[in-house]
Design a protein around this motif. Structure first.
Motif, mmCIF file in Angstrom:
data_model
loop_
_atom_site.group_PDB
_atom_site.id
_atom_site.type_symbol
_atom_site.label_atom_id
_atom_site.label_comp_id
_atom_site.label_asym_id
_atom_site.label_seq_id
_atom_site.Cartn_x
_atom_site.Cartn_y
_atom_site.Cartn_z
ATOM 1 N N GLY A 196 40.710 66.925 45.882
ATOM 2 C CA GLY A 196 39.993 68.076 46.522
ATOM 3 C C GLY A 196 41.034 69.201 46.758
ATOM 4 O O GLY A 196 41.696 69.517 45.845
ATOM 5 N N THR A 197 41.294 69.754 47.765
ATOM 6 C CA THR A 197 42.230 70.745 47.901
ATOM 7 C C THR A 197 43.684 70.434 48.659
ATOM 8 O O THR A 197 44.522 71.109 48.814
ATOM 9 N N SER A 198 43.690 68.832 48.598
ATOM 10 C CA SER A 198 44.942 68.184 49.118
ATOM 11 C C SER A 198 45.850 68.004 48.089
ATOM 12 O O SER A 198 45.402 67.235 47.177
ATOM 13 N N GLU A 222 44.678 54.128 47.414
ATOM 14 C CA GLU A 222 44.136 53.108 48.065
ATOM 15 C C GLU A 222 42.726 52.796 48.249
ATOM 16 O O GLU A 222 42.041 51.615 48.050
ATOM 17 N N SER A 223 41.885 53.861 48.077
ATOM 18 C CA SER A 223 40.448 53.732 48.112
ATOM 19 C C SER A 223 39.658 54.258 47.108
ATOM 20 O O SER A 223 38.327 54.062 46.826
ATOM 21 N N GLY A 224 40.420 54.480 46.053
ATOM 22 C CA GLY A 224 39.798 55.069 44.839
ATOM 23 C C GLY A 224 39.192 56.587 44.987
ATOM 24 O O GLY A 224 39.092 57.135 46.024
ATOM 25 N N GLY A 225 38.862 57.154 43.972
ATOM 26 C CA GLY A 225 38.219 58.380 44.067
ATOM 27 C C GLY A 225 38.680 59.390 42.703
ATOM 28 O O GLY A 225 39.243 58.941 41.886
ATOM 29 N N SER A 226 38.041 60.484 42.576
ATOM 30 C CA SER A 226 38.494 61.446 41.657
ATOM 31 C C SER A 226 39.366 62.307 41.903
ATOM 32 O O SER A 226 39.455 63.204 42.934
ATOM 33 N N TYR A 227 40.489 62.276 41.023
ATOM 34 C CA TYR A 227 41.650 62.971 41.186
ATOM 35 C C TYR A 227 42.007 63.969 40.425
ATOM 36 O O TYR A 227 41.492 63.883 39.279
ATOM 37 N N ASP A 228 42.635 65.131 40.693
ATOM 38 C CA ASP A 228 42.862 66.144 39.560
ATOM 39 C C ASP A 228 44.507 66.316 39.325
ATOM 40 O O ASP A 228 45.185 66.380 40.528
ATOM 41 N N LEU A 229 44.891 66.281 38.006
ATOM 42 C CA LEU A 229 46.217 66.521 37.580
ATOM 43 C C LEU A 229 46.362 68.053 37.372
ATOM 44 O O LEU A 229 45.488 68.905 36.862
#
Length: 364
Positions: A196-198, A222-229
């Motif tokens: 997100g914004t973090s 730890e919990s999974g998710g969609s990350y941005d490079l």
């Protein structure tokens, strides 16, 4: 009668296979610490590290009469010592199925800023009489390269027009390692992972200090998710070209990827005594695997040199997919050619393998 060497990360479970799936005798140079080696097979990797064992099985499936020499070298210096030991014992084919992020040592033109790079190891092996067979890597869908476009007039590189984020989805507990390289240390780029914004992780080496235009991040979700490079241009001139590779513990794919030039070092070596090997599934051998790293090189050479099958079962891996298996099948084929003609040099052997290949793919 041909001697084949394997440089790999670990040979767990190899001893019980000797005399059945593998030769009854295997020569080993096993490293327990940097610079500390032994001939004890048990020191070549813990039980859970079976990658090298699966490579060995694949070579033997192709060429059951070879003699095997193995090593789990832990550093560039260890690898150089292992190559010297192998070639000094008459090894004629050397298998290297370890294309990875730590090996992003150049921009893709076969050169590196490091004096002790893996290109030097290739040159050492070939000069000592061994064909060097390298996996091309599995980065076709997890690599991005190109000029650092700044359409938005911001200090963030765009992976696509007006898009400064390159997303990747990780499962719970899944890790990824991301590497970024460019050709000139006068430019300073930083690599960020955002949720997100973090900002959840940040590689911010100062190139003016390190003199190495390279950033590296390792991250576990730890919990999974969609990350941005995200790539931030901190200072200095715009780089002519950027290369980003991402490796994960699962099937993660970048939102924006560039298949062309997606291999890792040393698959783009200029040495004519090396062959870089891509992958095709054994069930569909005319279709290149979507993850198989592709060329051409940054300086326009055709790479990989050829492809071979993968996803064939071994006792160490129920389905051994990736260019890591394709390379040892080529190593086995090279051993068969050497049995036919022991006078073949590494360069002539590599040339013969290329000549025997059937053109596939678009581009070929």
């Amino acid at each position: 009668g041909v001697k084949v060497g394997i440089l790999d990360v670990g040979f767990g479970g190899i001893s019980p296979l000797m005399g059945t799936e593998l030769p009854a005798s295997i020569q080993a140079l096993c490293f327990t610490e940097l610079g500390i080696s032994s001939a004890n097979l048990a020191d070549c990797g813990p039980p859970e590290k079976t990658h090298g064992t699966a490579v060995a099985e694949s070579i033997i499936d192709m060429a059951p009469g070879v003699s095997l020499f193995i090593s789990n070298a832990l550093s560039q210096s260890d690898t150089s010592a292992a190559i010297q030991w192998m070639t000094g014992n008459g090894v004629r084919v050397l298998n290297y199925s370890m294309a990875g992020l730590g090996l992003l040592q150049g921009m893709g033109d076969g050169t590196s800023p490091y004096f002790n790079s893996d290109y030097a190891l290739v040159d050492q092996a070939v000069a000592s009489g061994a064909l060097f067979v390298a996996s091309a890597g599995n980065y076709a869908e997890s690599s991005w390269s190109g000029p650092p476009a700044l359409t938005l007039d911001l200090d963030f590189v765009e992976f696509a027009p007006y898009d400064i984020r390159n997303s990747v989805t990780l499962g719970p507990g899944e890790s990824m390692t991301v590497a970024l390289r460019w050709p000139d240390a006068a430019a300073d780029y930083e690599l960020l992972i955002m949720l997100g914004t973090s900002i959840v992780d940040w590689s911010h080496e100062t190139q003016a200090t390190t003199e190495d235009p390279f950033e590296l991040l390792s991250f576990t979700s730890e919990s999974g998710g969609s990350y941005d490079l995200v790539v931030y241009h901190k200072s200095g001139p715009d780089a002519a070209h950027l290369k980003l590779l991402m490796k994960s513990g699962g099937p993660a794919v970048l939102e924006h990827f560039t298949k062309a030039g997606s291999f890792a070092s040393p698959a783009d070596s200029r040495n004519l005594g090396m062959v870089a090997v891509g992958a095709v599934d054994f069930r569909t051998p005319t279709i290149i695997e979507p993850y198989s790293s592709q060329g051409p090189t940054l300086d326009g050479r055709v790479k990989p040199d050829l492809v071979a099958v993968d996803c064939v079962a071994t006792t160490a891996a129920a389905e051994f997919c990736g260019t890591s298996q394709s390379a040892p099948f080529v190593s086995g084929a090279a051993a068969l050619l050497l049995e036919m003609d022991p006078t073949l040099t590494p360069t002539s052997l590599a040339s013969l393998l290329r000549q025997r290949a059937t053109p596939i793919g678009s581009p070929v």
